[in-house]
Scaffold this active site. Structure first.
Site, PDB file in Angstrom:
ATOM      1  N   TYR A 155       0.823  -1.217   0.000  1.00  0.00           N
ATOM      2  CA  TYR A 155       0.000   0.000   0.000  1.00  0.00           C
ATOM      3  C   TYR A 155       0.856   1.265   0.000  1.00  0.00           C
ATOM      4  CZ  TYR A 155      -4.535  -2.236   1.036  1.00  0.00           C
ATOM      5  OH  TYR A 155      -5.689  -2.965   0.984  1.00  0.00           O
TER       6      TYR A 155
ATOM      7  N   LYS B 119       4.224 -15.565   1.794  1.00  0.00           N
ATOM      8  CA  LYS B 119       4.239 -16.095   0.434  1.00  0.00           C
ATOM      9  C   LYS B 119       5.693 -16.287   0.028  1.00  0.00           C
ATOM     10  CE  LYS B 119       2.412 -17.476  -3.354  1.00  0.00           C
ATOM     11  NZ  LYS B 119       1.738 -18.797  -3.429  1.00  0.00           N
TER      12      LYS B 119
ATOM     13  N   ASP C 242      -2.029 -18.381   0.245  1.00  0.00           N
ATOM     14  CA  ASP C 242      -3.072 -18.987  -0.602  1.00  0.00           C
ATOM     15  C   ASP C 242      -3.689 -20.186   0.105  1.00  0.00           C
ATOM     16  OD1 ASP C 242      -0.540 -20.139  -0.892  1.00  0.00           O
ATOM     17  OD2 ASP C 242      -0.726 -20.513  -3.049  1.00  0.00           O
TER      18      ASP C 242
ATOM     19  N   ASP D 215      -5.919  -7.508   4.344  1.00  0.00           N
ATOM     20  CA  ASP D 215      -7.121  -6.911   3.755  1.00  0.00           C
ATOM     21  C   ASP D 215      -7.994  -8.006   3.146  1.00  0.00           C
ATOM     22  OD1 ASP D 215      -8.818  -4.851   2.739  1.00  0.00           O
ATOM     23  OD2 ASP D 215      -7.908  -5.156   0.770  1.00  0.00           O
TER      24      ASP D 215
ATOM     25  N   ASP E 258     -11.801 -10.016   4.753  1.00  0.00           N
ATOM     26  CA  ASP E 258     -13.106 -10.063   4.081  1.00  0.00           C
ATOM     27  C   ASP E 258     -13.680 -11.488   4.070  1.00  0.00           C
ATOM     28  OD1 ASP E 258     -12.938  -7.336   3.541  1.00  0.00           O
ATOM     29  OD2 ASP E 258     -13.820  -7.563   1.542  1.00  0.00           O
TER      30      ASP E 258
HETATM   31  C1  IPM Z   1     -10.207  -1.949   4.473  1.00  0.00           C
HETATM   32  C2  IPM Z   1     -10.510  -1.334   3.138  1.00  0.00           C
HETATM   33  C3  IPM Z   1      -9.411  -0.340   2.779  1.00  0.00           C
HETATM   34  C4  IPM Z   1      -8.101  -1.088   2.717  1.00  0.00           C
HETATM   35  C5  IPM Z   1      -9.651   0.433   1.483  1.00  0.00           C
HETATM   36  C6  IPM Z   1     -10.913   1.266   1.570  1.00  0.00           C
HETATM   37  C7  IPM Z   1      -8.477   1.294   1.102  1.00  0.00           C
HETATM   38  O1  IPM Z   1     -10.675  -2.310   2.174  1.00  0.00           O
HETATM   39  O2  IPM Z   1      -9.996  -1.214   5.456  1.00  0.00           O
HETATM   40  O3  IPM Z   1     -10.189  -3.179   4.554  1.00  0.00           O
HETATM   41  O4  IPM Z   1      -7.798  -1.743   1.717  1.00  0.00           O
HETATM   42  O5  IPM Z   1      -7.346  -1.013   3.699  1.00  0.00           O
HETATM   43 MG    MG Z   2     -10.739  -4.271   2.945  1.00  0.00          MG
END
Ligand code: IPM
Ligand code: MG
Length: 375
Positions: A146, A195, A226, A250, A254
Site C-alpha cells: 500500500y 508467500k 493462498d 485486507d 473479508d
Molecule cells: C479496508 C478497506 C481499505 C483497505 C480500502 C478502503 C483502502 O478495504 O480497510 O479493509 O484496503 O485497507
Molecule cells: Mg478491505
C-alpha cells in the site's frame, strides 16, 4: 519508528473521578454518516450508565474534506485528532484514509472475527463449521504494498504501472510482537500469512519465529497465504490469531465477513505504539444503500467496543456486547443479514432503539457482574 514492545491501554483513573473522553468522529461518505450517528447513540448511552462523559468533535476525510478544504486529509482534521482519545470513522470512497493511517502510524490493525450463536445459519459455511469461531486477524496497516514505491509511466513497450511490496524487518518485528502478545493472551496459536515460495525476500516466518522466543507458550505456525485462504473456508475453527501483511490482511479479513454472515458485523481497531487508535467498520461506503437508513450499524458498534476496551472501559464494552447478542437472539436483522422465516427485518434506527432498550434494562450486581436483564 516506535520501539515500544507493547501497545499501551490508555485506561483513565476511574476510581478518583469520572473520566471524560474526547473522540473525533469522521463520518465520511456513503453509509458512513448513518452508521457513525447510530453507533454514537449507543456509546453515549453506555457512557451515561458507566459514569463517564464523551465529548464528540466532527472531522473530515475523503470527498467531504476535499469539497470543504481542498484536501482529502486536511490539517483541520489533524488538529482535531491530535490529543483526542480516539477517532471513530465511518467510510470513504477514495482518498484520505491511507494518509490518516500513516500519519498517526496506526500500524496494528485488529480485526476480530467472532460468530454470534444466533447467526450461525447466516454463515457461508454450515453452522457446525463455524460454531464457536473466534479468530483475531492482525493486519500490518502502514507499510507493504500500500505504501511502497509505486508509479505509472510509459516506455517503448507501452504504458505500465507498479506497486512495490516493501517491508523493513523492523516493521515486521513490531507487528509480530503485538500478534505474539495477543496470541499469548488468547489460545496461544499464531498463524503467520506469508508467500515465501514466490516472495523470498520478505521472510515473515523467520522474523516472527525469532521474536517468538520472548513469548513462551505461543506456537507459531507459518502458512502460505493462498493455503491460508483455503483453510479459512475449509476449517476456520482451527485458527486463533492470524498475522498478515497489509494486502494479505485486507483480503483475509473479508473472508471473515462471509464466515460470520455479513461484513456489516465486523469492526476494527488500528492502534499506534502509544495506544492511540482509529476505530472503523471493515465495510466500505456501500453506495447502493447509502441514505436509505437500512445499513447495519453493528460493524461500527463493534469498532466502538474495541475503543472502549482499549480505554479500559470493559463494563461499557460488555453492556454493548450483551445487548447485541440479545437483540440478535430475538431475531432482529438488518437487510444485509437477509431475514428469513420468523426473523424480523429492521432498519438502522430500529436496531439502535432495540439495543438502547436492552442496554437500559440490563441489570448489574454491585460487583459489576451482569445479571440477566429484566424481561
Ligand atoms: C479496508 C478497506 C481499505 C483497505 C480500502 C478502503 C483502502 O478495504 O480497510 O479493509 O484496503 O485497507
Ligand atoms: Mg478491505
Amino acid at each position: 519508528m516506535y520501539e515500544a514492545s507493547s501497545i499501551n491501554e490508555s485506561g483513565k483513573m476511574k476510581f478518583f473521578s469520572n473520566p471524560s473522553y474526547r473522540i473525533v468522529c469522521i463520518p465520511g461518505e456513503g453509509i458512513g454518516p448513518e452508521v457513525v450517528e447510530a453507533a454514537l447513540k449507543v456509546l453515549q448511552q453506555v457512557a451515561k450508565l458507566e459514569g463517564f462523559t464523551l465529548q464528540v468533535d466532527y472531522g473530515w476525510l475523503g470527498n467531504t474534506a476535499l469539497e470543504q478544504f481542498g484536501s482529502y486529509f486536511p490539517q483541520a482534521t489533524i488538529e482535531l485528532c491530535d490529543g483526542s482519545d480516539g477517532i471513530l470513522f465511518g467510510a470513504v470512497t477514495q482518498g484520505g484514509l491511507l494518509e490518516l493511517r500513516k500519519h498517526y502510524d496506526f500500524f496494528c490493525n485488529l480485526r476480530p472475527i467472532r460468530i454470534v450463536d444466533s447467526l450461525l445459519h447466516k454463515s457461508s459455511l454450515r453452522p457446525e463449521k463455524v460454531k464457536g469461531l473466534d479468530i483475531l486477524v492482525i493486519r500490518e496497516l502502514v507499510s507493504g504494498i500500500y505504501f511502497g514505491p509505486s508509479g505509472r509511466f510509459e516506455d517503448e513497450q507501452g504504458a505500465y504501472g507498479y506497486h512495490t511490496m516493501l517491508y523493513y524487518d523492523e516493521e515486521i518485528r513490531r507487528i509480530a510482537r503485538q500478534a505474539l502478545r495477543k496470541a499469548q493472551q488468547r489460545r496461544g496459536r499464531l498463524t503467520v500469512a506469508h508467500k515465501e515460495n514466490a516472495l523470498p525476500h520478505l521472510p515473515w516466518t523467520r522474523i516472527v519465529q525469532a521474536e517468538a522466543i520472548n513469548f513462551p507458550g505461543v506456537i507459531v505456525e507459518p502458512m502460505l497465504v493462498d493455503n491460508l485462504a483455503m483453510q479459512m473456508v475449509l476449517n476456520p475453527q482451527r485458527f486463533d490469531v492470524i498475522l498478515a501483511s497489509n494486502l494479505f490482511g485486507d483480503i483475509l479479513s473479508d473472508i471473515g465477513g462471509a464466515l460470520v454472515g455479513s461484513l456489516g458485523l465486523l469492526g476494527s481497531a488500528s492502534l499506534n505504539a502509544d495506544g492511540f487508535g482509529l476505530y472503523e467498520p471493515i465495510h466500505g461506503t456501500a453506495p447502493d444503500i447509502a441514505g436509505l437508513g437500512i445499513a447495519n450499524p453493528l460493524g461500527t458498534l463493534g469498532a466502538c467496543v474495541l475503543m472502549l476496551q482499549q480505554w479500559g472501559e470493559a463494563g461499557a464494552a460488555q453492556r454493548i456486547l450483551v445487548a447485541q447478542d440479545k437483540v440478535l437472539a430475538k431475531g432482529y436483522r438488518t437487510a444485509d443479514l437477509s431475514p428469513q422465516g420468523s426473523e424480523i427485518l429492521v432498519n438502522t434506527e430500529e436496531i439502535i432503539d432495540l439495543l438502547l432498550a436492552e442496554i437500559c434494562s440490563e441489570k448489574y450486581s454491585e460487583s459489576g457482574v451482569l445479571y440477566e436483564s429484566y424481561k
